[in-house]
Design a protein around this motif. Structure first.
Motif, PDB file in Angstrom:
ATOM      1  N   LYS A  32       6.196  14.892   5.842  1.00  0.00           N
ATOM      2  CA  LYS A  32       6.039  15.999   6.168  1.00  0.00           C
ATOM      3  C   LYS A  32       5.213  16.816   5.352  1.00  0.00           C
ATOM      4  CE  LYS A  32       6.840  19.879   8.568  1.00  0.00           C
ATOM      5  NZ  LYS A  32       6.342  19.749   9.619  1.00  0.00           N
ATOM      6  N   PRO A  33       5.960  17.282   4.102  1.00  0.00           N
ATOM      7  CA  PRO A  33       5.037  17.958   3.467  1.00  0.00           C
ATOM      8  C   PRO A  33       2.672  18.297   3.834  1.00  0.00           C
ATOM      9  CG  PRO A  33       5.541  17.247   1.385  1.00  0.00           C
ATOM     10  CD  PRO A  33       6.573  16.498   3.543  1.00  0.00           C
ATOM     11  N   LEU A  34       2.835  16.213   3.356  1.00  0.00           N
ATOM     12  CA  LEU A  34       0.915  16.232   3.214  1.00  0.00           C
ATOM     13  C   LEU A  34       0.116  16.105   4.675  1.00  0.00           C
ATOM     14  CD1 LEU A  34       1.980  13.536   0.675  1.00  0.00           C
ATOM     15  CD2 LEU A  34       1.191  15.359   0.448  1.00  0.00           C
ATOM     16  N   ILE A  35       1.591  15.886   6.116  1.00  0.00           N
ATOM     17  CA  ILE A  35       0.362  15.790   7.085  1.00  0.00           C
ATOM     18  C   ILE A  35      -0.004  17.197   7.313  1.00  0.00           C
ATOM     19  CG2 ILE A  35       0.617  15.223   9.791  1.00  0.00           C
ATOM     20  CD1 ILE A  35       1.174  12.745   7.802  1.00  0.00           C
ATOM     21  N   LYS A  36      -1.593  16.962   7.781  1.00  0.00           N
ATOM     22  CA  LYS A  36      -2.709  18.349   8.691  1.00  0.00           C
ATOM     23  C   LYS A  36      -2.391  18.037   9.496  1.00  0.00           C
ATOM     24  CE  LYS A  36      -2.125  19.633   3.629  1.00  0.00           C
ATOM     25  NZ  LYS A  36      -1.471  19.886   3.606  1.00  0.00           N
ATOM     26  N   THR A  37      -2.432  17.356   9.756  1.00  0.00           N
ATOM     27  CA  THR A  37      -2.229  17.064  11.424  1.00  0.00           C
ATOM     28  C   THR A  37      -1.028  16.797  12.130  1.00  0.00           C
ATOM     29  OG1 THR A  37      -2.502  14.883  11.816  1.00  0.00           O
ATOM     30  CG2 THR A  37      -4.505  15.977  11.512  1.00  0.00           C
ATOM     31  N   GLU A  38      -1.086  16.430  13.325  1.00  0.00           N
ATOM     32  CA  GLU A  38       0.156  16.934  14.243  1.00  0.00           C
ATOM     33  C   GLU A  38       1.486  15.602  14.034  1.00  0.00           C
ATOM     34  OE1 GLU A  38       0.123  18.846  18.577  1.00  0.00           O
ATOM     35  OE2 GLU A  38       0.700  16.682  18.374  1.00  0.00           O
ATOM     36  N   PHE A  39       2.478  15.312  13.128  1.00  0.00           N
ATOM     37  CA  PHE A  39       3.264  14.604  12.766  1.00  0.00           C
ATOM     38  C   PHE A  39       4.378  14.053  14.317  1.00  0.00           C
ATOM     39  CE2 PHE A  39       6.931  13.228   9.388  1.00  0.00           C
ATOM     40  CZ  PHE A  39       6.723  12.666   9.008  1.00  0.00           C
ATOM     41  N   PRO A  50       1.118  -1.190  -0.293  1.00  0.00           N
ATOM     42  CA  PRO A  50       0.300  -0.131   0.019  1.00  0.00           C
ATOM     43  C   PRO A  50       0.834   1.323   0.061  1.00  0.00           C
ATOM     44  CG  PRO A  50       0.352  -0.612   1.913  1.00  0.00           C
ATOM     45  CD  PRO A  50       0.688  -1.879   1.071  1.00  0.00           C
ATOM     46  N   ASP A  51      -0.233   2.047  -0.521  1.00  0.00           N
ATOM     47  CA  ASP A  51       1.162   3.470  -0.306  1.00  0.00           C
ATOM     48  C   ASP A  51       0.952   4.271   1.302  1.00  0.00           C
ATOM     49  OD1 ASP A  51       1.393   6.216  -1.090  1.00  0.00           O
ATOM     50  OD2 ASP A  51       0.517   6.580  -2.994  1.00  0.00           O
ATOM     51  N   ILE A  52       2.112   3.903   1.650  1.00  0.00           N
ATOM     52  CA  ILE A  52       2.066   4.831   2.521  1.00  0.00           C
ATOM     53  C   ILE A  52       1.506   6.433   3.029  1.00  0.00           C
ATOM     54  CG2 ILE A  52       3.687   5.795   4.727  1.00  0.00           C
ATOM     55  CD1 ILE A  52       3.501   2.832   4.822  1.00  0.00           C
ATOM     56  N   LEU A  53       2.220   7.270   1.661  1.00  0.00           N
ATOM     57  CA  LEU A  53       1.154   8.548   1.733  1.00  0.00           C
ATOM     58  C   LEU A  53       0.048   8.819   1.809  1.00  0.00           C
ATOM     59  CD1 LEU A  53       4.239  10.290  -0.385  1.00  0.00           C
ATOM     60  CD2 LEU A  53       3.929   9.729   1.037  1.00  0.00           C
ATOM     61  N   LYS A  54      -1.252   8.021   0.871  1.00  0.00           N
ATOM     62  CA  LYS A  54      -1.754   7.864   1.075  1.00  0.00           C
ATOM     63  C   LYS A  54      -2.578   7.332   2.265  1.00  0.00           C
ATOM     64  CE  LYS A  54      -5.940   6.224  -2.065  1.00  0.00           C
ATOM     65  NZ  LYS A  54      -7.020   6.273  -1.252  1.00  0.00           N
ATOM     66  N   VAL A  75      14.927  14.403  12.293  1.00  0.00           N
ATOM     67  CA  VAL A  75      14.662  14.964  13.054  1.00  0.00           C
ATOM     68  C   VAL A  75      14.562  16.790  12.908  1.00  0.00           C
ATOM     69  CG1 VAL A  75      13.562  15.928  15.588  1.00  0.00           C
ATOM     70  CG2 VAL A  75      13.903  14.086  14.406  1.00  0.00           C
ATOM     71  N   LEU A  76      15.778  17.424  12.937  1.00  0.00           N
ATOM     72  CA  LEU A  76      15.882  18.912  13.061  1.00  0.00           C
ATOM     73  C   LEU A  76      15.613  18.957  11.317  1.00  0.00           C
ATOM     74  CD1 LEU A  76      19.271  18.687  14.648  1.00  0.00           C
ATOM     75  CD2 LEU A  76      17.468  19.496  15.712  1.00  0.00           C
ATOM     76  N   LYS A  77      15.689  18.307  10.034  1.00  0.00           N
ATOM     77  CA  LYS A  77      15.638  19.052   9.001  1.00  0.00           C
ATOM     78  C   LYS A  77      14.010  18.951   8.482  1.00  0.00           C
ATOM     79  CE  LYS A  77      19.943  17.255   6.717  1.00  0.00           C
ATOM     80  NZ  LYS A  77      20.548  15.856   5.896  1.00  0.00           N
ATOM     81  N   VAL A  78      13.472  17.645   9.433  1.00  0.00           N
ATOM     82  CA  VAL A  78      11.241  17.634   8.946  1.00  0.00           C
ATOM     83  C   VAL A  78      11.121  18.996  10.167  1.00  0.00           C
ATOM     84  CG1 VAL A  78       9.806  16.095   9.396  1.00  0.00           C
ATOM     85  CG2 VAL A  78      11.837  15.405   8.339  1.00  0.00           C
ATOM     86  N   LYS A  79      11.480  18.988  11.511  1.00  0.00           N
ATOM     87  CA  LYS A  79      10.729  19.982  11.798  1.00  0.00           C
ATOM     88  C   LYS A  79       8.909  19.082  12.364  1.00  0.00           C
ATOM     89  CE  LYS A  79      14.020  23.285  11.981  1.00  0.00           C
ATOM     90  NZ  LYS A  79      13.944  25.433  12.231  1.00  0.00           N
ATOM     91  N   PRO A  80       9.211  17.997  13.172  1.00  0.00           N
ATOM     92  CA  PRO A  80       7.398  17.829  13.273  1.00  0.00           C
ATOM     93  C   PRO A  80       7.150  18.323  14.723  1.00  0.00           C
ATOM     94  CG  PRO A  80       8.799  15.798  13.939  1.00  0.00           C
ATOM     95  CD  PRO A  80       9.766  17.161  13.296  1.00  0.00           C
ATOM     96  N   SER A  81       5.896  17.784  14.244  1.00  0.00           N
ATOM     97  CA  SER A  81       4.915  18.652  15.217  1.00  0.00           C
ATOM     98  C   SER A  81       5.823  18.050  16.799  1.00  0.00           C
ATOM     99  CB  SER A  81       3.271  18.247  15.245  1.00  0.00           C
ATOM    100  OG  SER A  81       2.791  18.574  14.887  1.00  0.00           O
ATOM    101  N   GLN A  82       5.949  16.719  17.122  1.00  0.00           N
ATOM    102  CA  GLN A  82       7.092  15.978  17.847  1.00  0.00           C
ATOM    103  C   GLN A  82       7.513  15.256  17.653  1.00  0.00           C
ATOM    104  OE1 GLN A  82       4.358  14.877  22.254  1.00  0.00           O
ATOM    105  NE2 GLN A  82       4.113  13.329  20.152  1.00  0.00           N
TER     106      GLN A  82
END
Length: 241
Positions: free
Chosen positions: A60-67, A23-27, A81-88
């Protein structure tokens, strides 16, 4: 309100078993959000046996909630982590060859390391969470690192739930109360399921977030992903009254 963050590692395991992109992880991540999940969790490991580092960058650019990115803070993980800068970022002490996380941090033994990591990540505006058991001294030391939250390692609760759920939850309630009194947010994860989640939620009504992957994906084989996410969210309604 307690957020449900869906860990999509197991979806990646299925994809990797055959190669390609099914399956497509992004979808799947986007679908989880559209079905009501309030967050997406990934746990990349050095061997990339499920989530790949490239997946994390693509998500990263697709997540609209918390990552939420969780994992052991090796140099490659820290750089990610420092490059992606997630919510948490959730710091987990699992060895590179661990099948799954199986313990929380010994904060006393790793205090300087964790303290430096918290400074590094919070300095970049990334919320930090330290994966711990229910030892109260450990939680007190975690608070001294300046972390925003802890994540309670709930496998012992899940294991003992069927035997005596009141005994199983007791140390977690005490740990969560202490964390709250110390000003820490409380997350939880590992082996939480439709069987035991509602009772956990009822007894820790200030719970901020649960991160659930394996059980949720297994249930989705029977109920479908949309219905399964609804069922898990219903288990969390106890503390939203």
């Amino acid at each position: 309100m307690t957020n449900l963050s869906v860990n999509i590692n197991k979806i990646a395991t299925i994809r990797n078993a055959r190669g390609g992109n099914m399956p497509d992880i992004l979808k799947v991540a986007q679908d989880c959000e559209s079905f009501g999940a309030q967050g997406i969790t990934v746990h990349p490991r050095p061997d990339e046996r499920h989530i790949r580092y490239s997946d994390v960058y693509a998500l990263k650019p697709l997540i609209k909630t918390e990552f939420n990115i969780e994992g052991y803070p090796c140099d490659k993980f820290i750089d990610l982590v420092l490059k992606v800068k997630p919510s948490q970022v959730t710091l987990v002490p699992d060895a590179p060859d661990a099948i799954t996380s199986n313990a929380g941090w010994n904060v006393k033994a790793h205090f300087d390391q964790l303290n430096d990591l918290v400074d590094t990540f919070t300095g970049q505006g990334i919320r930090t969470s330290i994966f711990v058991g229910t030892d109260l001294q450990n939680i007190e030391l975690a608070a001294k690192t300046g972390t925003d939250r802890i994540e309670l390692y709930t496998e012992p609760y899940a294991t003992n739930y069927a035997k005596n759920r009141d005994e199983a939850i007791a140390s977690f309630v005490a740990a969560a109360k202490l964390a709250k009194n110390l000003g820490l947010g409380v997350n939880a994860g590992h082996d939480l399921s439709l069987e035991n989640l509602a009772f956990f939620s009822l007894n820790i009504p200030w719970l901020e977030e649960v991160s659930i992957g394996h059980a949720l994906i297994c249930d989705a084989l029977y109920y479908g992903l949309k219905e399964t996410i609804s069922l898990y969210k219903a288990c969390l309604q106890n503390n939203n009254r």
